[in-house]
Scaffold this motif. Structure first.
Motif, mmCIF file in Angstrom:
data_model
loop_
_atom_site.group_PDB
_atom_site.id
_atom_site.type_symbol
_atom_site.label_atom_id
_atom_site.label_comp_id
_atom_site.label_asym_id
_atom_site.label_seq_id
_atom_site.Cartn_x
_atom_site.Cartn_y
_atom_site.Cartn_z
ATOM 1 N N LEU A 18 0.610 -1.384 0.440
ATOM 2 C CA LEU A 18 0.277 -0.198 -0.340
ATOM 3 C C LEU A 18 0.936 1.052 -0.176
ATOM 4 O O LEU A 18 0.372 2.431 -0.477
ATOM 5 C CB LEU A 18 -0.995 -0.261 1.617
ATOM 6 N N ASN A 19 2.201 1.352 -0.273
ATOM 7 C CA ASN A 19 2.986 2.471 0.307
ATOM 8 C C ASN A 19 2.654 3.648 1.331
ATOM 9 O O ASN A 19 2.295 4.816 1.089
ATOM 10 C CB ASN A 19 2.757 2.825 -1.285
ATOM 11 N N THR A 20 2.715 2.195 2.854
ATOM 12 C CA THR A 20 2.264 3.343 4.046
ATOM 13 C C THR A 20 3.146 2.732 4.425
ATOM 14 O O THR A 20 3.865 2.209 4.548
ATOM 15 C CB THR A 20 0.618 3.742 3.656
ATOM 16 N N MET A 21 2.875 3.542 6.225
ATOM 17 C CA MET A 21 3.550 3.282 7.350
ATOM 18 C C MET A 21 2.449 3.715 8.660
ATOM 19 O O MET A 21 1.668 4.781 8.612
ATOM 20 C CB MET A 21 4.350 4.146 7.178
ATOM 21 N N SER A 22 2.771 2.961 9.336
ATOM 22 C CA SER A 22 1.132 2.972 10.386
ATOM 23 C C SER A 22 1.871 3.415 11.528
ATOM 24 O O SER A 22 2.894 2.631 12.072
ATOM 25 C CB SER A 22 1.037 1.569 10.579
ATOM 26 N N ALA A 23 2.096 5.040 11.901
ATOM 27 C CA ALA A 23 2.702 5.160 13.006
ATOM 28 C C ALA A 23 1.787 6.074 13.423
ATOM 29 O O ALA A 23 0.960 7.589 13.128
ATOM 30 C CB ALA A 23 3.915 5.520 12.175
ATOM 31 N N GLN A 24 3.194 6.312 14.367
ATOM 32 C CA GLN A 24 2.067 8.007 15.471
ATOM 33 C C GLN A 24 3.477 9.576 15.638
ATOM 34 O O GLN A 24 4.661 8.323 16.612
ATOM 35 C CB GLN A 24 1.540 7.345 17.058
ATOM 36 N N PHE A 25 3.491 10.596 15.635
ATOM 37 C CA PHE A 25 4.085 10.701 15.797
ATOM 38 C C PHE A 25 3.467 12.660 16.403
ATOM 39 O O PHE A 25 2.207 12.546 16.717
ATOM 40 C CB PHE A 25 4.953 11.835 14.715
ATOM 41 N N SER A 26 5.220 13.212 17.680
ATOM 42 C CA SER A 26 4.299 13.971 18.049
ATOM 43 C C SER A 26 4.516 15.414 18.212
ATOM 44 O O SER A 26 6.010 15.182 17.394
ATOM 45 C CB SER A 26 4.350 13.100 19.716
ATOM 46 N N LEU A 27 4.015 16.178 18.339
ATOM 47 C CA LEU A 27 4.467 17.231 17.997
ATOM 48 C C LEU A 27 4.153 17.887 19.312
ATOM 49 O O LEU A 27 2.999 18.713 19.822
ATOM 50 C CB LEU A 27 4.134 18.509 17.225
ATOM 51 N N GLY A 28 5.632 18.516 20.361
ATOM 52 C CA GLY A 28 4.973 18.744 21.555
ATOM 53 C C GLY A 28 3.211 18.169 22.419
ATOM 54 O O GLY A 28 4.069 16.800 22.583
ATOM 55 N N MET A 46 1.001 17.077 21.271
ATOM 56 C CA MET A 46 0.375 17.535 20.537
ATOM 57 C C MET A 46 0.613 15.325 20.142
ATOM 58 O O MET A 46 2.397 15.158 19.716
ATOM 59 C CB MET A 46 -0.013 18.316 19.561
ATOM 60 N N THR A 47 -0.233 14.710 19.901
ATOM 61 C CA THR A 47 -0.111 12.611 18.974
ATOM 62 C C THR A 47 -0.443 12.826 17.665
ATOM 63 O O THR A 47 -2.071 13.048 17.762
ATOM 64 C CB THR A 47 -0.239 11.675 19.969
ATOM 65 N N VAL A 48 0.115 12.462 16.959
ATOM 66 C CA VAL A 48 -0.610 12.433 15.293
ATOM 67 C C VAL A 48 -0.410 10.877 14.903
ATOM 68 O O VAL A 48 0.432 10.378 15.144
ATOM 69 C CB VAL A 48 -0.644 13.065 13.740
ATOM 70 N N THR A 49 -1.393 10.238 14.568
ATOM 71 C CA THR A 49 -1.263 8.521 14.097
ATOM 72 C C THR A 49 -2.351 8.224 13.313
ATOM 73 O O THR A 49 -3.765 9.515 12.748
ATOM 74 C CB THR A 49 -2.354 7.985 15.827
ATOM 75 N N SER A 50 -2.411 7.128 12.393
ATOM 76 C CA SER A 50 -2.385 7.300 11.023
ATOM 77 C C SER A 50 -1.984 6.290 10.317
ATOM 78 O O SER A 50 -0.705 5.431 11.146
ATOM 79 C CB SER A 50 -2.667 9.122 10.013
ATOM 80 N N ASP A 51 -2.256 5.834 9.241
ATOM 81 C CA ASP A 51 -1.634 4.742 7.990
ATOM 82 C C ASP A 51 -1.122 6.214 7.099
ATOM 83 O O ASP A 51 -2.087 6.633 6.523
ATOM 84 C CB ASP A 51 -2.170 4.137 7.444
ATOM 85 N N PHE A 52 0.248 6.842 6.882
ATOM 86 C CA PHE A 52 0.362 7.746 6.558
ATOM 87 C C PHE A 52 1.141 7.148 4.790
ATOM 88 O O PHE A 52 1.602 6.309 4.854
ATOM 89 C CB PHE A 52 1.406 8.719 7.389
ATOM 90 N N LYS A 53 1.089 8.236 4.423
ATOM 91 C CA LYS A 53 1.835 7.541 2.897
ATOM 92 C C LYS A 53 2.702 7.875 3.131
ATOM 93 O O LYS A 53 3.638 9.035 3.713
ATOM 94 C CB LYS A 53 0.820 8.609 1.607
ATOM 95 N N LEU A 54 3.591 7.002 1.928
ATOM 96 C CA LEU A 54 5.241 7.232 1.797
ATOM 97 C C LEU A 54 5.131 7.588 0.363
ATOM 98 O O LEU A 54 4.209 7.548 -0.858
ATOM 99 C CB LEU A 54 5.464 5.816 1.974
ATOM 100 N N LEU A 55 6.039 8.936 -0.016
ATOM 101 C CA LEU A 55 7.084 9.890 -0.730
ATOM 102 C C LEU A 55 7.909 9.223 -1.089
ATOM 103 O O LEU A 55 8.858 8.902 -0.385
ATOM 104 C CB LEU A 55 6.666 10.918 -1.483
ATOM 105 N N ASN A 56 8.383 8.525 -2.735
ATOM 106 C CA ASN A 56 9.591 8.128 -2.483
ATOM 107 C C ASN A 56 10.447 9.744 -3.401
ATOM 108 O O ASN A 56 10.981 10.003 -3.633
ATOM 109 C CB ASN A 56 9.717 7.567 -4.076
ATOM 110 N N TYR A 57 11.366 9.987 -1.339
ATOM 111 C CA TYR A 57 11.428 11.458 -1.552
ATOM 112 C C TYR A 57 12.453 11.642 0.188
ATOM 113 O O TYR A 57 12.674 10.256 0.840
ATOM 114 C CB TYR A 57 10.327 12.547 -1.566
#
Length: 329
Positions: A127-137, A139-150
């Motif tokens: 699916l070219n995605t990554m299941s992950a959670q990242f935090s900023l301060g 705040m947490t953001v969780t999703s199956d994120f799209k991956l860009l070949n970059y």
């Protein structure tokens, strides 16, 4: 006489028959054109319609450090925000890009992280995605994120390196009110704020369109923080109109997802009104080498230009995409 009458009748029948065929052909052509236009509209409407917003956001981030990515030609090439991936203590950076409707990660950068933290980076190759959670301060953001070949390989040995691993798009803007304090280099993502004195803007397909005015000419301006280091990007004709005739012109190479562009910037002396705020326009830019799709997007959206972060460097920009309200102060 009988022959002549029959000839006239036959001619009339032929004319009527030809007219019926002609009308049918014209009707078919009209239907074909209409269907083509509808099909074209639906195609491009679908092409520029972002996927469903599947971000799961919790908490808020207040007064997070707002950093800059630098190039030789531009000291404000991109806004960078410090993030952490769940399970990894290292601090990475993501570009804040209001021109991107989707938050995504850079596959090449993540693959280099996976060599060190192989059990923390879960990539779905199919699916070219990554299941992950990242935090900023906080705040947490969780999703199956799209991956860009970059992206570039992460340098773990360099503690001051800007290891950029992805892009934060306007799908996060939909979930939180964004406060960009450029003067003090701080950024916040909050759920509520006092919206006294706020103004409306257009927000379609996760594109932020601010109302603007230059020399009494009303404009629709796309706020694209991906063009961070530029004040106003427009076409060559408008560029000629807004720039100072005796001013200098600077040429540089730009980068759009790996595509090299030629960026032409000229000095200007104009006042840009964004909402009710008057901002000084000291530079205007046009770009050579953009794709046909990018040019078509500009035309079909009705926008007359793009504004980056440089226009707001001495100001605070507050954007509430959920309620389509903003303020420059």
């Amino acid at each position: 006489m009988f022959f002549q009458e029959n000839q006239i009748i036959m001619l009339n029948l032929a004319e009527n028959f030809d007219m019926k065929i002609f009308k049918k052909l014209m009707g078919s052509a009209a239907i074909f054109i209409a269907l083509s236009l509808i099909g074209g509209y639906l195609y491009f409407d679908q092409k520029f319609t972002p996927p469903e917003n599947n971000l799961n956001v919790a908490g808020i981030a207040e007064n997070t450090t707002l950093g800059w990515d630098h190039t030789e030609e531009n000291s404000h090439a991109a806004v960078l925000l410090p993030v952490k991936i769940k399970g990894i203590d290292n601090v990475f950076f993501m570009q804040l890009d209001s021109g991107s409707p989707t938050t995504m990660f850079y596959k090449k950068s993540l693959e280099s992280i996976r060599t060190k933290f192989h059990d923390k980076i879960r990539i779905n190759e199919k699916l070219n995605t990554m299941s992950a959670q990242f935090s900023l301060g906080n705040m947490t953001v969780t999703s199956d994120f799209k991956l860009l070949n970059y992206g570039n390989r992460v340098d773990f040995k360099n503690t001051v390196a800007n290891n950029i691993i992805g892009t934060i798009g306007t799908d996060l803007f939909e979930k939180r009110i964004v406060i960009l304090d450029f003067k003090n280099e701080r950024c916040s993502f909050v759920e509520n704020t006092d919206e006294k004195g706020f103004e409306t803007f257009e927000f379609k397909k996760r594109k932020i369109m601010f109302p603007g005015t230059i020399a009494s000419e009303k404009l629709k301006l796309l706020y694209d923080s991906g063009t961070s280091g530029y004040e106003l990007l427009t076409n060559r004709e408008e560029w000629q109109k807004y720039r100072r005739p005796d001013g200098s012109i600077k040429k540089e190479k730009g980068n759009s997802w790996g595509n090299v562009l030629t960026v032409n910037s000229a000095t200007a002396d104009q006042t840009v009104t964004i909402g009710n705020s008057k901002l000084q326009l000291s530079e205007v830019t046009y770009v050579e080498g953009t794709s046909k799709m990018q040019n078509l997007l500009m035309k079909t959206s009705g926008m007359q230009g793009m504004i980056g972060n440089k226009l707001f460097l001495n100001h605070t920009l507050i954007v509430d995409c959920k309620n389509k309200k903003f303020k420059v102060k």
